[in-house]
Design a protein around this motif. Structure first.
Motif, PDB file in Angstrom:
ATOM      1  N   ARG A   4      39.737  58.566 124.803  1.00 40.14           N
ATOM      2  CA  ARG A   4      39.284  59.507 123.777  1.00 40.14           C
ATOM      3  C   ARG A   4      39.003  60.885 124.367  1.00 40.14           C
ATOM      4  O   ARG A   4      39.406  61.909 123.809  1.00 40.14           O
ATOM      5  N   ARG A   5      38.321  60.916 125.504  1.00 41.87           N
ATOM      6  CA  ARG A   5      38.004  62.209 126.127  1.00 41.87           C
ATOM      7  C   ARG A   5      39.267  62.927 126.584  1.00 41.87           C
ATOM      8  O   ARG A   5      39.388  64.154 126.438  1.00 41.87           O
ATOM      9  N   ALA A   6      40.234  62.184 127.120  1.00 44.04           N
ATOM     10  CA  ALA A   6      41.465  62.805 127.602  1.00 44.04           C
ATOM     11  C   ALA A   6      42.265  63.416 126.457  1.00 44.04           C
ATOM     12  O   ALA A   6      42.748  64.560 126.555  1.00 44.04           O
ATOM     13  N   LEU A   7      42.396  62.684 125.354  1.00 48.05           N
ATOM     14  CA  LEU A   7      43.157  63.209 124.215  1.00 48.05           C
ATOM     15  C   LEU A   7      42.403  64.329 123.509  1.00 48.05           C
ATOM     16  O   LEU A   7      43.019  65.243 122.950  1.00 48.05           O
ATOM     17  N   LYS A   8      41.099  64.267 123.528  1.00 49.78           N
ATOM     18  CA  LYS A   8      40.309  65.343 122.921  1.00 49.78           C
ATOM     19  C   LYS A   8      40.537  66.668 123.655  1.00 49.78           C
ATOM     20  O   LYS A   8      40.571  67.730 123.037  1.00 49.78           O
ATOM     21  N   MET A   9      40.707  66.583 124.976  1.00 50.01           N
ATOM     22  CA  MET A   9      40.987  67.798 125.743  1.00 50.01           C
ATOM     23  C   MET A   9      42.327  68.398 125.331  1.00 50.01           C
ATOM     24  O   MET A   9      42.471  69.627 125.250  1.00 50.01           O
ATOM     25  N   MET A  55      43.697  68.137 122.328  1.00 47.73           N
ATOM     26  CA  MET A  55      43.491  68.733 121.015  1.00 47.73           C
ATOM     27  C   MET A  55      42.696  70.035 121.116  1.00 47.73           C
ATOM     28  O   MET A  55      43.019  71.027 120.452  1.00 47.73           O
ATOM     29  N   ASP A  56      41.649  70.037 121.931  1.00 39.74           N
ATOM     30  CA  ASP A  56      40.832  71.246 122.078  1.00 39.74           C
ATOM     31  C   ASP A  56      41.634  72.387 122.692  1.00 39.74           C
ATOM     32  O   ASP A  56      41.408  73.563 122.365  1.00 39.74           O
ATOM     33  N   ARG A  97      37.611  70.806 112.779  1.00 39.18           N
ATOM     34  CA  ARG A  97      38.065  69.668 113.576  1.00 39.18           C
ATOM     35  C   ARG A  97      37.239  68.452 113.225  1.00 39.18           C
ATOM     36  O   ARG A  97      36.029  68.544 113.027  1.00 39.18           O
ATOM     37  N   TYR A  98      37.912  67.296 113.132  1.00 34.21           N
ATOM     38  CA  TYR A  98      37.246  66.047 112.799  1.00 34.21           C
ATOM     39  C   TYR A  98      37.646  64.995 113.820  1.00 34.21           C
ATOM     40  O   TYR A  98      38.818  64.861 114.172  1.00 34.21           O
ATOM     41  N   TYR A  99      36.673  64.233 114.292  1.00 33.96           N
ATOM     42  CA  TYR A  99      36.934  63.172 115.257  1.00 33.96           C
ATOM     43  C   TYR A  99      36.516  61.842 114.632  1.00 33.96           C
ATOM     44  O   TYR A  99      35.406  61.699 114.144  1.00 33.96           O
ATOM     45  N   HIS A 100      37.423  60.883 114.628  1.00 40.77           N
ATOM     46  CA  HIS A 100      37.134  59.553 114.101  1.00 40.77           C
ATOM     47  C   HIS A 100      37.075  58.605 115.303  1.00 40.77           C
ATOM     48  O   HIS A 100      38.104  58.309 115.914  1.00 40.77           O
TER      49      HIS A 100
END
Length: 210
Positions: free
Chosen positions: A182-187, A189-190, A206-209
């Protein structure tokens, strides 16, 4: 000797009685002119009246809903109830298909959804963000950092937006492995969001599920 008057001698069919009043009167049980049989008949008449009124209201509600369907359904040739209900069912099925198809396209807002796939041990990750030339390279690096192996991947790009759906297997089959992915993919996206926000007036929610 005296004779007891019959039912027909007490009143004819043309006589009218206040059935509701007879039943609701607090002294009806003390009324010597109201026999138990007459009381039962009055209750039956009152129940029939109540049932007819409830049925009338039910038909009125149904007709109101049918009229609403007739006004909102496009190109209705037949306007009988059966045809209108059949057309409504057909339209609902079409809308379901349309909604299912739209799930394959990128959302307007940046989104990251992760979920466990039952009985496979895989994690399904869906990432929607702005498209950019280096996004695939960034995604590969992020998956390597999370020690995740891609089993299947789908990608769609529409109007400058991209959606990537990945089925991956992580090395650590626990919450730590899911959190690292999750943290890797969030980076990723960010990074897309920060690239877009460098342009004036281009900020997106931005929305995180999780």
């Amino acid at each position: 000797m005296f004779s007891i008057p019959s039912f027909y001698e007490l009143g004819t069919c043309s006589d009218s009685y206040d059935v509701v009043g007879m039943l609701s009167s607090p002294t009806n049980s003390d009324n010597p002119n109201l026999s138990p049989r007459s009381m039962a008949e009055a209750k039956a008449v009152a129940a029939s009246i109540s049932h007819k009124e409830a049925e009338r209201r039910r038909r009125k509600r149904i007709n109101g809903h049918i009229a609403t369907l007739k006004s909102i359904l496009p190109n209705t040739i037949k306007t009988d109830k059966a045809s209108l209900l059949g057309e409504a069912v057909r339209r609902v099925k079409e809308l379901k298909k349309t909604a299912a198809a739209q799930e394959d396209y990128p959302s307007e807002a940046d989104e990251l959804k992760l979920s466990q796939c039952e009985n496979t041990g895989l994690i399904k990750a869906a990432l929607s963000c702005d498209d950019r030339p280096e996004i695939i390279v960034d995604m590969i690096q992020a998956l390597k950092a999370a020690e995740a192996k891609v089993v299947r991947a789908e990608m769609a790009t529409v109007g400058g937006r991209t959606k990537s759906v990945l089925w991956v297997r992580v090395g650590a089959q626990n919450d730590a492995g899911l959190g690292g992915l999750r943290r890797a993919l969030k980076m990723v996206m960010d990074k897309s969001a920060s690239s877009e926000q460098s342009l004036p007036g281009s900020k997106r929610p931005r929305y995180y599920h999780l």
